[in-house]
Design a protein around this motif. Structure first.
Motif, PDB file in Angstrom:
ATOM      1  N   UNK A 120      12.529  13.675  -3.248  1.00 53.64           N
ATOM      2  CA  UNK A 120      11.352  13.212  -2.780  1.00 53.64           C
ATOM      3  C   UNK A 120      10.715  12.196  -3.644  1.00 53.64           C
ATOM      4  N   UNK A 121       9.744  11.645  -2.991  1.00 57.51           N
ATOM      5  CA  UNK A 121       8.994  10.514  -3.874  1.00 57.51           C
ATOM      6  C   UNK A 121       7.405  10.910  -3.789  1.00 57.51           C
ATOM      7  N   UNK A 122       6.665  10.601  -4.944  1.00 56.93           N
ATOM      8  CA  UNK A 122       5.292  10.204  -4.850  1.00 56.93           C
ATOM      9  C   UNK A 122       4.921   8.748  -4.641  1.00 56.93           C
ATOM     10  N   UNK A 123       4.091   8.469  -3.740  1.00 57.43           N
ATOM     11  CA  UNK A 123       3.780   7.027  -3.358  1.00 57.43           C
ATOM     12  C   UNK A 123       2.455   7.013  -3.756  1.00 57.43           C
ATOM     13  N   UNK A 124       1.511   6.150  -4.408  1.00 56.09           N
ATOM     14  CA  UNK A 124       0.194   6.220  -4.466  1.00 56.09           C
ATOM     15  C   UNK A 124      -0.280   4.827  -4.593  1.00 56.09           C
ATOM     16  N   UNK A 125      -1.464   4.587  -4.348  1.00 57.13           N
ATOM     17  CA  UNK A 125      -2.334   3.361  -4.574  1.00 57.13           C
ATOM     18  C   UNK A 125      -3.756   3.937  -5.116  1.00 57.13           C
ATOM     19  N   UNK A 126      -4.569   2.947  -5.303  1.00 56.14           N
ATOM     20  CA  UNK A 126      -6.175   3.481  -5.401  1.00 56.14           C
ATOM     21  C   UNK A 126      -6.705   4.121  -4.490  1.00 56.14           C
ATOM     22  N   UNK A 127      -6.390   4.044  -3.188  1.00 52.30           N
ATOM     23  CA  UNK A 127      -7.015   4.753  -2.178  1.00 52.30           C
ATOM     24  C   UNK A 127      -6.302   6.066  -1.648  1.00 52.30           C
ATOM     25  N   UNK A 128      -5.133   6.210  -1.808  1.00 55.44           N
ATOM     26  CA  UNK A 128      -4.447   7.539  -1.270  1.00 55.44           C
ATOM     27  C   UNK A 128      -3.053   7.714  -2.079  1.00 55.44           C
ATOM     28  N   UNK A 129      -2.448   8.857  -1.833  1.00 57.15           N
ATOM     29  CA  UNK A 129      -1.150   8.994  -2.242  1.00 57.15           C
ATOM     30  C   UNK A 129      -0.351   9.845  -1.362  1.00 57.15           C
ATOM     31  N   UNK A 130       0.821   9.644  -1.398  1.00 58.34           N
ATOM     32  CA  UNK A 130       1.804  10.448  -0.336  1.00 58.34           C
ATOM     33  C   UNK A 130       2.926  11.218  -0.997  1.00 58.34           C
ATOM     34  N   UNK A 131       3.329  12.324  -0.588  1.00 63.18           N
ATOM     35  CA  UNK A 131       4.471  13.068  -0.857  1.00 63.18           C
ATOM     36  C   UNK A 131       5.414  12.622   0.347  1.00 63.18           C
ATOM     37  N   UNK A 175      -2.134  12.828   0.407  1.00 62.40           N
ATOM     38  CA  UNK A 175      -2.949  13.128  -0.574  1.00 62.40           C
ATOM     39  C   UNK A 175      -4.317  12.595  -0.601  1.00 62.40           C
ATOM     40  N   UNK A 176      -5.478  12.958  -1.033  1.00 60.59           N
ATOM     41  CA  UNK A 176      -6.530  12.141  -1.088  1.00 60.59           C
ATOM     42  C   UNK A 176      -7.508  12.151  -2.095  1.00 60.59           C
ATOM     43  N   UNK A 177      -8.573  11.815  -2.635  1.00 55.30           N
ATOM     44  CA  UNK A 177      -9.335  12.008  -3.504  1.00 55.30           C
ATOM     45  C   UNK A 177      -9.740  13.334  -4.226  1.00 55.30           C
ATOM     46  N   UNK A 185       0.836  -1.350  -0.034  1.00 55.49           N
ATOM     47  CA  UNK A 185      -0.092   0.240   0.006  1.00 55.49           C
ATOM     48  C   UNK A 185       1.034   1.130   0.144  1.00 55.49           C
ATOM     49  N   UNK A 186       0.173   2.354  -0.257  1.00 55.84           N
ATOM     50  CA  UNK A 186       1.065   3.744  -0.508  1.00 55.84           C
ATOM     51  C   UNK A 186       1.601   4.003   0.864  1.00 55.84           C
ATOM     52  N   UNK A 187       0.785   3.660   1.959  1.00 56.89           N
ATOM     53  CA  UNK A 187       1.200   4.176   3.314  1.00 56.89           C
ATOM     54  C   UNK A 187       2.213   3.194   3.967  1.00 56.89           C
ATOM     55  N   UNK A 188       2.126   1.842   3.608  1.00 59.10           N
ATOM     56  CA  UNK A 188       3.411   0.763   3.787  1.00 59.10           C
ATOM     57  C   UNK A 188       4.516   1.594   3.005  1.00 59.10           C
ATOM     58  N   UNK A 189       4.238   1.972   1.915  1.00 58.28           N
ATOM     59  CA  UNK A 189       5.746   2.445   1.303  1.00 58.28           C
ATOM     60  C   UNK A 189       6.359   3.753   1.938  1.00 58.28           C
ATOM     61  N   UNK A 190       5.295   4.583   2.445  1.00 55.69           N
ATOM     62  CA  UNK A 190       5.965   5.697   3.320  1.00 55.69           C
ATOM     63  C   UNK A 190       6.706   5.075   4.630  1.00 55.69           C
ATOM     64  N   UNK A 191       6.083   4.332   5.147  1.00 56.00           N
ATOM     65  CA  UNK A 191       6.701   3.726   6.353  1.00 56.00           C
ATOM     66  C   UNK A 191       7.804   2.805   6.234  1.00 56.00           C
TER      67      UNK A 191
END
Length: 475
Positions: free
Chosen positions: A159-170, A186-188, A135-141
């Protein structure tokens, strides 16, 4: 440098979120599909930079995962002396997509970076996320844990952008050797561009929308860069370059928000445009990539749209996670690959002195390189934007529209085969469709290049001065 843009699903006509962008490195780029792999106990992964890097350090070994996920990604051969191959952006079987984008740190952090730094570099982090994160959150952690346990080898901030179908993170990783990083969710409803990546004000403690290590505020206080009396902690002003949104970032974010406000919202062609427009995309763009962030019925149906160079003069075409190997023209070639000028392309020498022999197979070099062919077309089109660039642009946008109209039938056919237990046939359907579209585009590219070269030569307009003619850009 690179560029990424995330568009939340509430802004799109199809209700799908997208992660798009390109890599900005002056070296070879190639597309690869990597299978899921198991690794033995005690396996390690080499990470970091060498003493020859622009910001030097040392390679080190970190534990490899027991299993790495199937993924497709773009790799390239050089940036600021960081060891190749380098990973810039990709997608894995769990629907996690990643983009790598520069984000410089403040001068003092760059200056205090140890000369013997160790730990994963920016490419290592992108590769590890696409190989391991579910998941994107797992990628951040995962990034935070890697930095805390092994350090971070920087070239000045990233920096990185990490995203899945539910959310994304910078996620921003800072220079300085202090283990500093910060992530914003980041959200919908989000539209966010990075070039560079930026984060503004953050709360005084991590929460569901912001993550950072415990010493994030303390380090700024100790250095005299911030105190609670100064007000909210603004990440970019305190640890970054202080510019926050650069002009190009502000322009594309505002433009995409305006398109999202239309009754029809943002369509796929708008997402393509956001990484194709000549205002943002030129010779520096090594490739283009658009990932629809969806959860299909089968992981094999995940896909991304790929262009072998900046899509201002190349089409974005589909590549599926469940297809077979990438066509030879889209794999690694010697063109612009670092180190190839002093290597032999003779496999008989490999056992005697493998360091002097190219890792590129001889067979690959007997055919065309998509990267080289599309670069040639770009240089021709930029010499006479009116009419050549306009004609090339119109042609590729028509190709993209035609291919996109055919995608639903291809996915439906592959899905039916997968449901019937016919995975090899589904792979064949996806492979044949993708390979055919890539082959057609390469043939079109070669024809367009020949026509453009003939026209420029006849007009006496071929630029032979050594001074490049490029389009104005606003980064």
């Amino acid at each position: 440098m690179s560029y990424g843009i995330y568009i939340g699903r509430n802004h799109t006509a199809d209700g799908v979120a997208y992660l798009a962008g390109y890599g900005d490195e002056p070296s070879s780029h190639w597309l690869e599909i990597n299978p899921r792999a198991a690794h033995p106990d005690g396996a390690t992964l080499t990470v970091g930079v060498t003493p020859q890097a622009d910001m030097p350090g040392y390679l080190s070994e970190i534990p490899q995962a027991r299993e790495t996920l199937r993924n497709m990604r773009v790799s390239y051969s050089y940036y600021l002396g960081v060891p190749a191959p380098l990973t810039n952006g990709g997608l894995n079987e769990c629907g996690v997509a990643v983009r790598d984008i520069w984000s410089t740190s403040r001068d003092e952090l760059i200056a205090m970076t140890p000369k013997d730094q160790t730990g994963p570099n920016y490419s290592d982090l992108a590769r590890i996320v696409v190989e391991r994160a579910r998941s994107a959150r797992e990628g951040v952690d995962l990034i935070g844990r890697l930095i805390a346990e092994h350090g971070y080898s920087t070239y000045g901030g990233n920096s990185h952008m990490i995203a899945d179908p539910d959310e994304a993170w910078v996620v921003i990783e800072f220079a300085g050797g202090k283990g500093l990083w910060c992530a914003e969710r980041l959200g919908p409803d989000s539209i966010r561009a990075s070039r560079p990546g930026y984060i503004g004000e953050i709360p005084d403690a991590p929460n569901d929308d912001f993550r950072f290590p415990q010493h994030f505020f303390d380090t700024a206080r100790e250095q005299g860069w911030w105190s609670p009396d100064d007000g909210p902690f603004h990440v970019n002003r305190i640890y970054g370059d202080g510019k926050h949104r650069w002009d190009g970032v502000a322009w594309i974010e505002d433009e995409m928000r305006a398109r999202a406000a239309r009754p029809e919202k943002i369509g796929l062609e708008d997402v393509f445009w956001s990484i194709s427009t000549e205002r943002l995309t030129g010779d520096t763009a090594g490739y283009g990539q658009v990932v629809p962030l969806i959860h299909p019925a089968h992981d094999a149906l995940r896909m991304m749209w790929h262009a072998p160079v900046g899509p201002v003069t190349a089409p974005l075409l589909p590549v599926f996670l469940g297809q077979g190997p990438v066509p030879p023209a889209w794999r690694q070639h010697r063109y612009l690959t670092t180190g190839e000028s002093h290597r032999f392309l003779d496999c008989r020498k490999r056992d005697k002195d493998p360091d002097t022999v190219s890792p590129v197979p001889q067979g690959i070099e007997t055919g065309p390189s998509a990267f080289h062919e599309f670069k040639r077309l770009m240089h021709l089109a930029f010499q006479k934007p009116d009419p050549i660039l306009g004609e090339v642009w119109t042609h590729w946008r028509a190709v993209e529209a035609d291919v996109n109209a055919r995608i639903p039938d291809v996915l439906r056919a592959a899905e039916r085969l997968l449901e019937a237990g016919e995975a090899p046939l589904a792979e064949q359907v996806l492979t044949e469709f993708s390979h055919a579209r890539l082959a057609e585009a390469l043939a079109d590219c070669q024809a367009l290049s020949e026509a453009a070269h003939a026209r420029l030569r006849a007009l006496g307009s071929l630029n032979m001065t050594g001074e490049p003619r490029m389009l104005d850009q606003i980064w």
